[in-house]
Write a protein that holds these residues in place. Structure first.
Motif, short mmCIF file in Angstrom:
data_model
loop_
_atom_site.label_atom_id
_atom_site.label_comp_id
_atom_site.label_asym_id
_atom_site.label_seq_id
_atom_site.Cartn_x
_atom_site.Cartn_y
_atom_site.Cartn_z
N ILE A 233 5.85 45.50 -9.10
CA ILE A 233 5.19 45.18 -10.36
C ILE A 233 3.69 45.48 -10.28
O ILE A 233 3.09 45.96 -11.25
N THR A 250 0.02 41.24 -13.07
CA THR A 250 1.20 41.28 -12.21
C THR A 250 1.87 39.91 -12.18
O THR A 250 3.10 39.79 -12.30
N HIS A 253 3.43 39.03 -15.57
CA HIS A 253 4.66 39.82 -15.73
C HIS A 253 5.82 39.11 -15.02
O HIS A 253 6.92 39.00 -15.58
#
Length: 296
Positions: A233, A250, A253
């Motif tokens: 990611i 990140t 997410h």
């Protein structure tokens, strides 16, 4: 409604969530085949599907989701904030045991501050099986990656035990302050954009704070698969450079884009992951690493 749909105003609750839970004594069949009531134990039943949502030994006596939902809608209206253009998505667990709802208010765009489309978002959670505390959380939502942005400044929330959600005027007076408070949150994003965080620093941080778990013996263990996912990611956000903002996205997410095997309660798993990410971005170590003031 498992995908975002557009509305002019906060929508009504989906019909599959609008029911009065039934609390009835739990029963068992003894060795002679007789049906017996189990003292002090109750089934909480969804009358629309005639299924048991949870078994309770407490005084837990849930009420229709619609009561708090309609109070929230009335409170939003009383706040005066613009809801003429919203997108809404419900995630409902099997048999209506729990749900989450994301409401994006498109009239509140903080692109001027952040440099990209970032909107005001409400996340509502509620449950009949006690998996969630009834919660109304407000934060920022990044358009390009559809990440819910965990707060790095303050959490804006209305919780049942803190606020009388049956009082729309009280809800409205609190919510009316949210746009200005979210702008103050958005003003911190450029600080993260201007702070260098190398890949090694980012992966080291996520290895210690995201990709670990406690085993049955109480020892902290590394989840190698989770660490690989963190690395993957991080790579998705290469356009942000090696910055604190890239690490932040990140993490958000990871908290937003949750998957699971068949039978997994995605609604519950996502809520737990978002809570974990919120705890991580609240750490003084994270704030120091990405260039945020510790008092943020």
């Amino acid at each position: 409604m498992s995908k975002y749909e557009s509305f002019a105003g906060i929508p009504a609750l989906p019909v599959e969530l609008d029911f009065n839970p039934v609390r009835e004594p739990a029963k068992r069949v003894n060795t002679r085949g007789d049906v017996q009531i189990i003292p002090g134990v109750y089934n909480i039943v969804n009358p629309l599907t005639d299924t048991v949502m949870t078994v309770s030994k407490s005084k837990h006596n849930p009420v229709n989701y619609a009561i708090a939902w309609e109070s929230f809608r009335a409170g939003i209206e009383a706040s005066g904030i613009d809801t003429s253009d919203v997108e809404c998505k419900f995630n409902v667990s099997p048999d209506g045991k729990s749900f989450t709802c994301d409401i994006i208010l498109k009239r509140f765009n903080f692109e001027r501050v952040v440099g990209e489309p970032v909107f005001m978002r409400f996340r509502i959670t509620d449950s009949h099986d006690m998996s969630f505390v009834r919660d109304f959380l407000c934060g920022l939502w990044r358009l390009w990656c559809t990440n819910g942005c965990s707060s790095v400044r303050e959490q804006l929330r209305l919780r049942e035990k803190h606020t009388s959600l049956s009082d729309p005027e009280k809800v409205g007076s609190v919510v009316a302050e949210y746009p200005a408070r979210l702008e103050a949150e958005a003003e911190l994003y450029p600080l993260m954009m201007g702070t260098r965080v190398s890949q090694d620093q980012a992966i080291d941080f996520m290895e210690r704070n995201v990709a670990t778990y406690r085993n049955n013996a109480g020892k902290i263990k590394l989840n190698n698969k989770a660490l690989e996912e963190c690395n993957r990611i991080w790579g998705l956000y290469g356009s942000m450079g090696d910055t604190g903002y890239r690490l932040y996205n990140t993490l958000t997410h990871i908290g937003t884009h949750v998957e699971g095997r068949e039978g997994t309660n995605i609604t519950l798993k996502q809520a737990r992951m978002e809570q974990k990410v919120q705890e991580v971005v609240s750490l003084p170590e994270f704030k120091s690493l990405v260039g945020l003031p510790l008092a943020a």
